[in-house]
Scaffold this motif. Sequence first.
Motif, short mmCIF file in Angstrom:
data_model
loop_
_atom_site.label_atom_id
_atom_site.label_comp_id
_atom_site.label_asym_id
_atom_site.label_seq_id
_atom_site.Cartn_x
_atom_site.Cartn_y
_atom_site.Cartn_z
N ARG A 191 0.84 -1.20 0.00
CA ARG A 191 0.00 0.00 0.00
C ARG A 191 0.87 1.25 0.00
NH1 ARG A 191 -3.41 -1.57 5.16
NH2 ARG A 191 -1.49 -0.68 5.93
N PRO A 192 0.33 2.35 -0.52
CA PRO A 192 1.10 3.60 -0.51
C PRO A 192 1.50 4.05 0.90
CG PRO A 192 -0.77 3.81 -1.99
CD PRO A 192 -0.91 2.50 -1.28
N THR A 193 0.67 3.77 1.90
CA THR A 193 1.02 4.18 3.26
C THR A 193 2.21 3.39 3.79
OG1 THR A 193 -0.67 2.67 4.10
CG2 THR A 193 -1.28 4.99 3.88
N ASP A 194 2.32 2.11 3.40
CA ASP A 194 3.49 1.31 3.77
C ASP A 194 4.74 1.83 3.07
OD1 ASP A 194 1.76 -0.30 5.24
OD2 ASP A 194 1.55 -1.78 3.62
N LEU A 195 4.57 2.25 1.82
CA LEU A 195 5.68 2.80 1.06
C LEU A 195 6.16 4.12 1.69
CD1 LEU A 195 7.50 2.49 -1.43
CD2 LEU A 195 5.77 3.74 -2.73
N LEU A 196 5.21 4.93 2.11
CA LEU A 196 5.55 6.19 2.78
C LEU A 196 6.35 5.93 4.05
CD1 LEU A 196 5.31 9.27 2.87
CD2 LEU A 196 3.13 8.96 4.06
N ALA A 197 5.97 4.89 4.80
CA ALA A 197 6.72 4.54 6.02
C ALA A 197 8.15 4.12 5.67
CB ALA A 197 6.00 3.43 6.77
N ALA A 198 8.33 3.37 4.58
CA ALA A 198 9.67 2.96 4.15
C ALA A 198 10.49 4.18 3.73
CB ALA A 198 9.57 1.96 3.00
N PHE A 199 9.84 5.13 3.07
CA PHE A 199 10.53 6.36 2.67
C PHE A 199 11.00 7.13 3.89
CE2 PHE A 199 8.15 6.83 -1.63
CZ PHE A 199 8.94 5.85 -2.19
N ARG A 200 10.15 7.24 4.89
CA ARG A 200 10.49 8.02 6.08
C ARG A 200 11.63 7.39 6.86
NH1 ARG A 200 4.45 10.08 7.51
NH2 ARG A 200 4.51 11.79 6.01
N GLU A 201 11.79 6.08 6.77
CA GLU A 201 12.91 5.40 7.45
C GLU A 201 14.26 5.87 6.93
OE1 GLU A 201 12.43 1.18 7.20
OE2 GLU A 201 10.58 1.20 8.39
N VAL A 202 14.31 6.29 5.67
CA VAL A 202 15.57 6.75 5.08
C VAL A 202 15.65 8.27 5.00
CG1 VAL A 202 15.97 4.64 3.77
CG2 VAL A 202 14.72 6.52 2.70
N GLY A 203 14.70 8.96 5.64
CA GLY A 203 14.74 10.41 5.67
C GLY A 203 14.10 11.10 4.49
N PHE A 204 13.32 10.39 3.71
CA PHE A 204 12.62 10.94 2.56
C PHE A 204 11.17 11.18 2.99
CE2 PHE A 204 10.82 9.89 -1.88
CZ PHE A 204 10.84 11.22 -2.26
N ASN A 205 10.72 12.43 2.99
CA ASN A 205 9.40 12.77 3.52
C ASN A 205 8.48 13.41 2.49
OD1 ASN A 205 9.93 11.96 6.26
ND2 ASN A 205 11.31 13.71 6.35
N PRO A 206 8.09 12.69 1.44
CA PRO A 206 7.12 13.26 0.50
C PRO A 206 5.72 13.21 1.10
CG PRO A 206 7.60 11.02 -0.12
CD PRO A 206 8.50 11.35 1.05
N SER A 207 4.81 13.95 0.51
CA SER A 207 3.43 13.91 0.98
C SER A 207 2.79 12.58 0.56
CB SER A 207 2.63 15.07 0.39
OG SER A 207 2.53 14.92 -1.01
N LEU A 208 1.73 12.21 1.25
CA LEU A 208 1.03 10.98 0.91
C LEU A 208 0.44 11.07 -0.50
CD1 LEU A 208 0.10 8.16 1.67
CD2 LEU A 208 -1.90 9.19 2.79
N SER A 209 0.01 12.26 -0.91
CA SER A 209 -0.54 12.40 -2.26
C SER A 209 0.54 12.18 -3.32
CB SER A 209 -1.20 13.77 -2.44
OG SER A 209 -0.26 14.79 -2.28
N LYS A 210 1.77 12.61 -3.04
CA LYS A 210 2.86 12.37 -3.99
C LYS A 210 3.18 10.88 -4.07
CE LYS A 210 7.53 13.72 -5.18
NZ LYS A 210 8.63 14.65 -4.93
N VAL A 211 3.19 10.22 -2.92
CA VAL A 211 3.45 8.77 -2.91
C VAL A 211 2.33 8.04 -3.63
CG1 VAL A 211 3.74 6.75 -1.43
CG2 VAL A 211 4.82 8.91 -0.80
N ALA A 212 1.09 8.45 -3.42
CA ALA A 212 -0.04 7.81 -4.10
C ALA A 212 0.05 8.01 -5.61
CB ALA A 212 -1.35 8.37 -3.56
N ALA A 213 0.51 9.19 -6.05
CA ALA A 213 0.68 9.43 -7.49
C ALA A 213 1.78 8.55 -8.07
CB ALA A 213 0.99 10.91 -7.74
N LEU A 214 2.88 8.38 -7.34
CA LEU A 214 3.96 7.49 -7.80
C LEU A 214 3.46 6.04 -7.84
CD1 LEU A 214 6.98 8.90 -5.77
CD2 LEU A 214 6.63 9.08 -8.24
#
Length: 110
Positions: free
Chosen positions: A16-39
């Motif tokens: 899910r995009p929310t799981d992907l966002l959590a993986a991004f935040r672990e490495v210091g990458f903080n995009p918005s949820l809407s950007k992650v959902a678009a990707l």
Amino acid sequence: MKWNLRWVAAKRDIWRPTDLLAAFREVGFNPSLSKVAALWGGTPVTVRLDDLDRICQALHCTVADLLEAEPLTDQQGGEQAPQAAAAGAEPGPVRPVPRKDGPRRRRPPN
């Protein structure tokens, strides 16, 4: 280009995009949820290179895993070969060649 973000994420057990966002935040990458959902939802028109590096860092993959070249197709659906700049022209040098005629510029133009 084929965008394989969902495939690469699925290999890392991210569904899910929310799981992907959590993986991004672990490495210091903080995009918005809407950007992650678009990707996540489709092939992006553009991706910043530093964002691409961070995505690869979060998913432990390479750019080649995320992007896959596809052959170009023409209007009728057939494969299209890359065309030369001029019809019948032989491929030229990859880098520009300085002119041999005329003076060379010493400084860039204003």
